[in-house]
Scaffold this motif. Sequence first.
Motif, PDB file in Angstrom:
ATOM      1  N   VAL A 369       0.859  -1.184   0.000  1.00 38.37           N
ATOM      2  CA  VAL A 369       0.000   0.000   0.000  1.00 38.37           C
ATOM      3  C   VAL A 369       0.894   1.232   0.000  1.00 38.37           C
ATOM      4  O   VAL A 369       2.116   1.133   0.168  1.00 38.37           O
ATOM      5  N   ALA A 370       0.289   2.388  -0.185  1.00 37.27           N
ATOM      6  CA  ALA A 370       1.040   3.635  -0.005  1.00 37.27           C
ATOM      7  C   ALA A 370       1.566   3.685   1.431  1.00 37.27           C
ATOM      8  O   ALA A 370       0.896   3.228   2.369  1.00 37.27           O
ATOM      9  N   THR A 371       2.761   4.243   1.610  1.00 36.10           N
ATOM     10  CA  THR A 371       3.370   4.272   2.943  1.00 36.10           C
ATOM     11  C   THR A 371       2.472   4.988   3.948  1.00 36.10           C
ATOM     12  O   THR A 371       2.372   4.575   5.108  1.00 36.10           O
ATOM     13  N   GLU A 372       1.783   6.024   3.517  1.00 34.99           N
ATOM     14  CA  GLU A 372       0.895   6.748   4.438  1.00 34.99           C
ATOM     15  C   GLU A 372      -0.236   5.842   4.931  1.00 34.99           C
ATOM     16  O   GLU A 372      -0.690   5.968   6.079  1.00 34.99           O
ATOM     17  N   VAL A 373      -0.703   4.919   4.085  1.00 37.85           N
ATOM     18  CA  VAL A 373      -1.757   3.994   4.492  1.00 37.85           C
ATOM     19  C   VAL A 373      -1.224   3.044   5.558  1.00 37.85           C
ATOM     20  O   VAL A 373      -1.898   2.772   6.564  1.00 37.85           O
ATOM     21  N   LEU A 374      -0.020   2.555   5.368  1.00 36.35           N
ATOM     22  CA  LEU A 374       0.578   1.666   6.355  1.00 36.35           C
ATOM     23  C   LEU A 374       0.823   2.397   7.667  1.00 36.35           C
ATOM     24  O   LEU A 374       0.542   1.861   8.756  1.00 36.35           O
ATOM     25  N   GLU A 375       1.328   3.614   7.594  1.00 33.44           N
ATOM     26  CA  GLU A 375       1.551   4.398   8.822  1.00 33.44           C
ATOM     27  C   GLU A 375       0.244   4.586   9.584  1.00 33.44           C
ATOM     28  O   GLU A 375       0.210   4.466  10.819  1.00 33.44           O
ATOM     29  N   ASN A 376      -0.822   4.866   8.855  1.00 32.21           N
ATOM     30  CA  ASN A 376      -2.122   5.039   9.490  1.00 32.21           C
ATOM     31  C   ASN A 376      -2.595   3.750  10.141  1.00 32.21           C
ATOM     32  O   ASN A 376      -3.108   3.753  11.268  1.00 32.21           O
ATOM     33  N   ALA A 377      -2.390   2.620   9.454  1.00 29.96           N
ATOM     34  CA  ALA A 377      -2.815   1.324   9.990  1.00 29.96           C
ATOM     35  C   ALA A 377      -2.055   0.981  11.262  1.00 29.96           C
ATOM     36  O   ALA A 377      -2.636   0.524  12.256  1.00 29.96           O
ATOM     37  N   LEU A 378      -0.748   1.209  11.245  1.00 28.49           N
ATOM     38  CA  LEU A 378       0.057   0.907  12.431  1.00 28.49           C
ATOM     39  C   LEU A 378      -0.322   1.834  13.583  1.00 28.49           C
ATOM     40  O   LEU A 378      -0.320   1.427  14.754  1.00 28.49           O
ATOM     41  N   GLY A 379      -0.670   3.076  13.257  1.00 28.11           N
ATOM     42  CA  GLY A 379      -1.143   3.993  14.291  1.00 28.11           C
ATOM     43  C   GLY A 379      -2.446   3.511  14.915  1.00 28.11           C
ATOM     44  O   GLY A 379      -2.641   3.614  16.132  1.00 28.11           O
ATOM     45  N   ARG A 380      -3.317   2.964  14.088  1.00 28.83           N
ATOM     46  CA  ARG A 380      -4.579   2.426  14.615  1.00 28.83           C
ATOM     47  C   ARG A 380      -4.324   1.265  15.578  1.00 28.83           C
ATOM     48  O   ARG A 380      -4.970   1.161  16.625  1.00 28.83           O
ATOM     49  N   ILE A 381      -3.395   0.393  15.208  1.00 27.79           N
ATOM     50  CA  ILE A 381      -3.087  -0.748  16.091  1.00 27.79           C
ATOM     51  C   ILE A 381      -2.477  -0.243  17.392  1.00 27.79           C
ATOM     52  O   ILE A 381      -2.837  -0.703  18.485  1.00 27.79           O
ATOM     53  N   SER A 382      -1.557   0.717  17.293  1.00 28.98           N
ATOM     54  CA  SER A 382      -0.926   1.274  18.495  1.00 28.98           C
ATOM     55  C   SER A 382      -1.964   1.875  19.430  1.00 28.98           C
ATOM     56  O   SER A 382      -1.935   1.640  20.649  1.00 28.98           O
ATOM     57  N   ASP A 383      -2.892   2.643  18.864  1.00 25.52           N
ATOM     58  CA  ASP A 383      -3.929   3.269  19.679  1.00 25.52           C
ATOM     59  C   ASP A 383      -4.828   2.218  20.329  1.00 25.52           C
ATOM     60  O   ASP A 383      -5.210   2.346  21.506  1.00 25.52           O
ATOM     61  N   ALA A 384      -5.162   1.167  19.563  1.00 31.10           N
ATOM     62  CA  ALA A 384      -6.010   0.101  20.104  1.00 31.10           C
ATOM     63  C   ALA A 384      -5.305  -0.640  21.237  1.00 31.10           C
ATOM     64  O   ALA A 384      -5.923  -0.978  22.251  1.00 31.10           O
ATOM     65  N   LEU A 385      -4.015  -0.868  21.076  1.00 27.62           N
ATOM     66  CA  LEU A 385      -3.250  -1.542  22.136  1.00 27.62           C
ATOM     67  C   LEU A 385      -3.179  -0.663  23.384  1.00 27.62           C
ATOM     68  O   LEU A 385      -3.276  -1.163  24.511  1.00 27.62           O
ATOM     69  N   LYS A 386      -2.996   0.629  23.166  1.00 25.30           N
ATOM     70  CA  LYS A 386      -2.921   1.540  24.310  1.00 25.30           C
ATOM     71  C   LYS A 386      -4.246   1.585  25.067  1.00 25.30           C
ATOM     72  O   LYS A 386      -4.283   1.544  26.304  1.00 25.30           O
ATOM     73  N   ARG A 387      -5.340   1.650  24.332  1.00 21.99           N
ATOM     74  CA  ARG A 387      -6.656   1.687  24.991  1.00 21.99           C
ATOM     75  C   ARG A 387      -6.874   0.396  25.781  1.00 21.99           C
ATOM     76  O   ARG A 387      -7.397   0.419  26.901  1.00 21.99           O
ATOM     77  N   ARG A 388      -6.472  -0.717  25.200  1.00 25.13           N
ATOM     78  CA  ARG A 388      -6.630  -1.997  25.892  1.00 25.13           C
ATOM     79  C   ARG A 388      -5.772  -2.028  27.153  1.00 25.13           C
ATOM     80  O   ARG A 388      -6.189  -2.541  28.194  1.00 25.13           O
ATOM     81  N   ASN A 389      -4.581  -1.483  27.075  1.00 24.86           N
ATOM     82  CA  ASN A 389      -3.678  -1.480  28.216  1.00 24.86           C
ATOM     83  C   ASN A 389      -4.160  -0.531  29.324  1.00 24.86           C
ATOM     84  O   ASN A 389      -3.928  -0.775  30.518  1.00 24.86           O
TER      85      ASN A 389
END
Length: 391
Positions: A369-389
């Motif tokens: 994918v475009a790098t910006e799409v991947l950066e956004n996806a990884l940011g979503r996972i990071s945020d989800a992990l933080k909320r879970r933690n």
Amino acid sequence: MDEFRRIDRSGTNAEKYTLRQKLFGTEDVEPMWVADMDIATPECVIDAVKERLNHPIVGYEVMSDSAFEAQILWMKEHHGFRIERDWLTYSPSVVASIGCAIRAFSNEGDGVIVMDPVYPPFYSMVKDNRRSLILHPLRRDTEGVYRFDLEYLRTQITPQTKLLLLCSPHNPVGRVWSRDELTELGQFCLNHGIVIISDEIHSDIVYSPHRHFPFASLSEALRENTITLIGPGKTFNMAGFSISTVCIASEELRERYEAERLRVHWGDGAALSHTAFEAAYRHGSSWHRKLIGHLDKNRTLLNEWANNHPLIALSSCEATYLAWLDCRALGLGDRELREFFVREANLGLSPGLSFGKEGSGYMRLNFAVATEVLENALGRISDALKRRNDV
């Protein structure tokens, strides 16, 4: 123009977008599952197809020798594999080729070896053709590298084991099998009278310092015992043209395969597919080099992200554009894991369990994918992990 910019495929009939509601229960996910690229197909391919359409008739065609010769030259230059024209035949897809080869080289009830985890149609092609599935589990070593175990495989086979389905490079774990690994596996198959069907559709998406070795190129004996499945679909993001090839050096095996191919009658392919195929292999080298650079950049980004997120580990991605995420440290069941990515990270990934029981606790993420799409996806996972933690 940025060749690897974000392209909006919503509103088209793109599989990964159209099936979001059906697969994930919502349209509100970034789809990063099915293995095609959200990257523009090379201009040389599109331009060749446009040029072909200047002729007013699009009728039945046979695939030209010049199209096959373009692939032969590509394989020689990129993989050092010298293929003769007579060894090649058209196929609409690798999966179709697998089914055809299973029927050509085995009988109902015969054993077929499949390595777990692997691309799901490997399993269904064996079962749907009424062959016996021999599951060989790939094991991760202490460094997280997947390997097969020939000593254990020896205990699994019987005199009725006739075929081995190999994914090389491997989807989903991203391994590029070494020359030594392939040679040992090949000798094992020769010793036991097992024909090798080698799916090498990802062979052009390999990252330095790794190198893909076509199975049939390793020795004369293996050349005569291997059915090689190759094509431009993954390399040039042109799966929609439904075209690949089957390479069989052995005259005996080729005759058996051809008899089955004629029986199922899928013909010689379509005019625009032939045109796209030849253009990709003849004119796509420059685009391919830039693609590998872009994917490697995304791969590096993924590795850096994983190093900072200990709950999700990344298996060594030596090839393909598919990241194999080890999520077992999250302590979630497979259904819960899938829901975590869909509901909490708004991402549509491929569940690891769909690749076999050895995929339990994993997820597969497509980073083509475009790098910006991947950066956004990884940011979503990071945020989800933080909320879970934080809960």
